[in-house]
Design a protein around this motif. Structure first.
Motif, PDB file in Angstrom:
ATOM      1  N   PRO A  71       0.841  -1.205   0.000  1.00 15.16           N
ATOM      2  CA  PRO A  71       0.000   0.000   0.000  1.00 15.16           C
ATOM      3  C   PRO A  71       0.867   1.243   0.000  1.00 15.16           C
ATOM      4  O   PRO A  71       2.090   1.153  -0.156  1.00 15.16           O
ATOM      5  CB  PRO A  71      -0.809  -0.141   1.284  1.00 15.16           C
ATOM      6  CG  PRO A  71       0.039  -0.994   2.170  1.00 15.16           C
ATOM      7  CD  PRO A  71       0.790  -1.922   1.264  1.00 15.16           C
ATOM      8  N   ASN A  94      -2.440   5.957   2.688  1.00 16.55           N
ATOM      9  CA  ASN A  94      -2.965   4.753   3.319  1.00 16.55           C
ATOM     10  C   ASN A  94      -3.384   3.755   2.255  1.00 16.55           C
ATOM     11  O   ASN A  94      -3.090   3.937   1.073  1.00 16.55           O
ATOM     12  CB  ASN A  94      -4.142   5.112   4.244  1.00 16.55           C
ATOM     13  CG  ASN A  94      -5.157   6.004   3.546  1.00 16.55           C
ATOM     14  OD1 ASN A  94      -5.638   5.666   2.467  1.00 16.55           O
ATOM     15  ND2 ASN A  94      -5.443   7.162   4.160  1.00 16.55           N
ATOM     16  N   GLU A  95      -4.096   2.707   2.649  1.00 17.66           N
ATOM     17  CA  GLU A  95      -4.483   1.656   1.719  1.00 17.66           C
ATOM     18  C   GLU A  95      -5.470   2.149   0.658  1.00 17.66           C
ATOM     19  O   GLU A  95      -5.590   1.543  -0.410  1.00 17.66           O
ATOM     20  CB  GLU A  95      -5.086   0.476   2.481  1.00 17.66           C
ATOM     21  CG  GLU A  95      -4.074  -0.243   3.379  1.00 17.66           C
ATOM     22  CD  GLU A  95      -4.681  -1.449   4.076  1.00 17.66           C
ATOM     23  OE1 GLU A  95      -5.911  -1.650   3.891  1.00 17.66           O
ATOM     24  OE2 GLU A  95      -3.950  -2.183   4.752  1.00 17.66           O
ATOM     25  N   ASP A 122       2.665   3.252  -4.420  1.00 15.13           N
ATOM     26  CA  ASP A 122       2.120   1.946  -4.058  1.00 15.13           C
ATOM     27  C   ASP A 122       2.316   1.012  -5.232  1.00 15.13           C
ATOM     28  O   ASP A 122       2.527   1.461  -6.369  1.00 15.13           O
ATOM     29  CB  ASP A 122       0.647   2.034  -3.653  1.00 15.13           C
ATOM     30  CG  ASP A 122      -0.230   2.590  -4.763  1.00 15.13           C
ATOM     31  OD1 ASP A 122      -0.384   1.911  -5.804  1.00 15.13           O
ATOM     32  OD2 ASP A 122      -0.771   3.712  -4.603  1.00 15.13           O
ATOM     33  N   SER A 177       1.032  -2.879  -7.021  1.00 16.28           N
ATOM     34  CA  SER A 177       0.165  -4.054  -7.055  1.00 16.28           C
ATOM     35  C   SER A 177       0.686  -4.996  -8.134  1.00 16.28           C
ATOM     36  O   SER A 177       1.356  -4.578  -9.092  1.00 16.28           O
ATOM     37  CB  SER A 177      -1.286  -3.659  -7.345  1.00 16.28           C
ATOM     38  OG  SER A 177      -1.384  -3.012  -8.600  1.00 16.28           O
TER      39      SER A 177
END
Length: 636
Positions: free
Chosen positions: A98, A220-221, A247, A249
């Motif tokens: 994150p 944050n997330e 972040d 992914s």
């Protein structure tokens, strides 16, 4: 002697192959990553199509690692302005991360000014992961659902916010990375097949800054789900604190490692109009075939008529190309300069041909960064042997005696002109503090390649060429030159030369558009197979148009064909340069004076090289044609 020459050619070929393998193959093999393996992001240059001046990534006040380490770069990467360095971005394979805080940078007046100038000039940040460049997913405007990419992401943007009438500058300080991987079904390893980023500008908030454990409330997330433009953007101004975050992914993909570059090669909105290009090439081929057929039929009739003449009186009544047989092989004016240009043209032709063969074999694919430029430089150096040999052969045919002087001119004239222009352009780039300026060490390496390898090979080739027996003319040359009759306006040298360059240029101008786009609009060029076909068409058209116009010239009893043959095909370079001017004003958005000078300087170099290449092709074709027709008729 033939055995010695074969040995030389074998040594050169082996050295070229070894050079190709040492420069291009390392780093291309697939890498298998286990879950949790570290993935280090490398940063490359900042590039812009508006200025054409690359800059080092750390020219702007981005977060820096403790120690900046330059990655090993080949000669082509340095010439392209690439500066690959380590960064603070670090991932773990297949582990979601994150919002991560990297650092906080306080902008001063100078750094804020640099950011604003980069945003105005639409600079893009280039990063690399596992040899894949970072790209931004782009939606097509025509509504077609297909994946297209933009190379790199923008430094920032300029616009209004919260009803402000004044446009302000905002920096993309949050990066959402997405790494696509292809999983091996038999093992737990995976290979990286895609590297995307979504840039965003977020004005991060925090209470007190702690370097070891920064607590940023806006990081944050949920940050990765923010749509660009939905949050308060980070303004660029002096005394502003900018917090850089990211972040990452991971997403499994069906794309195999061998096909991972396919989407990157479709970065251009303007799809290649295959049918249009093939149609143009077919027209050129059809015209060339018609010209060749007419020439062959006309020539056979001429030769048959000339050979049937029985008396000298009948021969004297004849007109046409047979009458100038006693002057057609007369040594031309500035024969030494012609030898130099022919030798240089052979050198460029050899470099171009072998480079295309390497490209067809896959050595110079876009994944081999800098490979194309490196191959061209190395091949140019080694092809000095052919340059010296060709110039010496013609110089001896012209009964020249100072072969060492011609060899020196062949070794230094064309490279010297190019090096002088390149040095001036490099000084302009250096003045702009751009990473595109060549370091002193690289300049010294180029000079060493030139003086240490190319020049000796030119002398070796010249020595071998001058030791060969002189090329014998098929007919004898008269002592007193024949007077050239008054020529029709359409056979004047200027008009004939300008007309001759249209067809060769017409064979390449469509492909030229895509080549210029790849160079000046930061796109990948990968259609080397098609380019090779275009190159073959160029050779055919240069040869045929030169032969046709030379035939008409000889029929007009003008025997001064040597230089005109060279200039006829070489004039296509004039149209190339004119097209580059048209391309500059219609496709590019360059506004800076230095960038304009760089564009026209490099296009002048390319046009000059194209002139020497096409001129040599036309000259050799005309030389073969003239020798062929005069050896086919009976001369009393």
């Amino acid at each position: 002697m033939d055995r010695r020459r074969s040995l030389w050619l074998t040594v050169i070929f082996i050295s070229l192959l070894s050079s190709a393998h040492s420069f291009y193959l390392p780093g291309v093999a697939p890498r298998n990553f286990q879950t949790g393996d570290p993935l280090n992001i490398k940063v490359n240059k900042l590039s812009s199509t508006k200025t054409q001046l690359p800059y080092d990534y750390y020219f702007l006040k981005y977060c820096r690692p403790t120690k900046i380490v330059n990655s090993a770069e080949n000669l082509g990467e340095v010439l392209r302005g690439d500066r690959i360095e380590n960064s603070v971005y670090s991932f773990q394979m297949r582990q979601e991360q994150p919002c991560q805080v990297i650092c906080k940078q306080k902008l001063n007046a100078e750094s804020a000014k640099n950011f604003k100038e980069m945003i105005d000039d639409e600079y893009r940040v280039n990063m690399i992961l596992d040899n894949l460049p970072v790209a931004v997913l782009r939606q097509r405007r025509d509504g077609i659902k297909s994946i297209t990419y933009e190379h790199g992401f923008r430094v920032g943007f300029k616009g209004n916010y919260a009803g402000s009438k004044e446009e302000k500058y905002f920096i993309n300080n949050h990066l959402s990375f997405r790494v696509m991987y292809h999983k091996d079904p038999e093992t737990d390893t995976a290979r990286i097949v895609g590297f995307e980023v979504t840039p965003n500008s977020i004005n991060h908030e925090y209470k007190e800054w702690d370097e070891k454990n920064p607590q940023v409330t806006t990081c944050n997330e949920k940050t990765k789900d923010l749509v660009p433009g939905s949050s308060v953007p980070q303004e660029v101004d002096a005394d502003k604190d900018v917090v850089f975050t990211y972040d990452v992914s991971f997403e499994e993909s069906d794309v195999k490692w061998a096909s991972r570059w396919d989407t990157y090669l479709l970065m251009n909105d303007d799809q290649i109009h295959w049918f249009s290009i093939i149609n143009s090439l077919m027209i050129v081929l059809f015209l060339s075939g018609m010209v060749a057929m007419i020439m062959m039929r006309t020539l056979y009739r001429d030769i048959a008529n000339y050979n049937q003449l029985e008396t000298q009186d009948e021969a004297q009544e004849e007109t046409g190309w047979k009458l100038v047989h006693g002057d057609v092989f007369r040594v031309p004016t500035n024969s030494g300069l012609l030898c130099v240009y022919v030798g240089t043209g052979v050198q460029i032709f050899g470099m171009t041909l072998v480079t295309m063969i390497f490209a067809l074999l896959g050595f110079l694919s876009p994944s081999n960064r800098g490979g194309l430029m490196t191959a061209m430089v190395l091949l140019w150096v080694f092809m000095g042997l052919l340059a010296g040999y060709s110039s010496a052969r013609f110089y001896k045919m012209f009964k020249g005696t100072e072969w060492k002087r011609i060899t020196l001119k062949t070794a230094f004239m064309f490279p010297g002109i190019l090096f002088a222009l390149f040095f001036v352009l490099n000084a302009l780039i250096w003045e702009e503090h751009s990473s595109g300026a060549l370091p002193f060490g690289t300049m010294l390496a180029l000079v060493c390649l030139w003086f240490g390898i190319s020049v000796p090979l030119v002398f070796v080739g010249s020595y071998l060429g001058y030791k060969k027996p002189a090329i014998e003319d098929p007919v004898k040359t008269n002592k007193i030159p024949r007077q050239v009759p008054e020529l029709a306006w359409y056979m004047k040298p200027a008009f004939s030369v300008l007309i001759g360059g249209i067809l060769p240029f017409g064979a390449v101008f469509i492909e030229l558009f895509f080549i210029l786009t790849s160079i000046w609009l930061n796109q990948f060029y990968y259609i080397f197979g098609f380019l090779f076909i275009v190159f073959v068409i160029l050779i055919i058209t240069c040869a045929e148009i030169t032969v046709v116009l030379c035939y008409f010239q000889l029929c007009s009893e003008d025997y001064n064909w040597w230089w005109r043959a060279y200039l006829t095909a070489g004039s296509s370079a004039l149209y190339l340069f004119l097209y580059s001017i048209f391309y500059f004003f219609t496709k590019l958005e360059i506004s800076k004076l230095v960038s304009g000078i760089l564009y026209f300087g490099y296009m002048l170099i390319a046009s000059y090289a194209f002139f020497v290449l096409t001129g040599t092709i036309g000259f050799y074709a005309c030389f073969w044609f003239v020798r062929k027709i005069y050896s086919s008729v009976k001369i009393d």
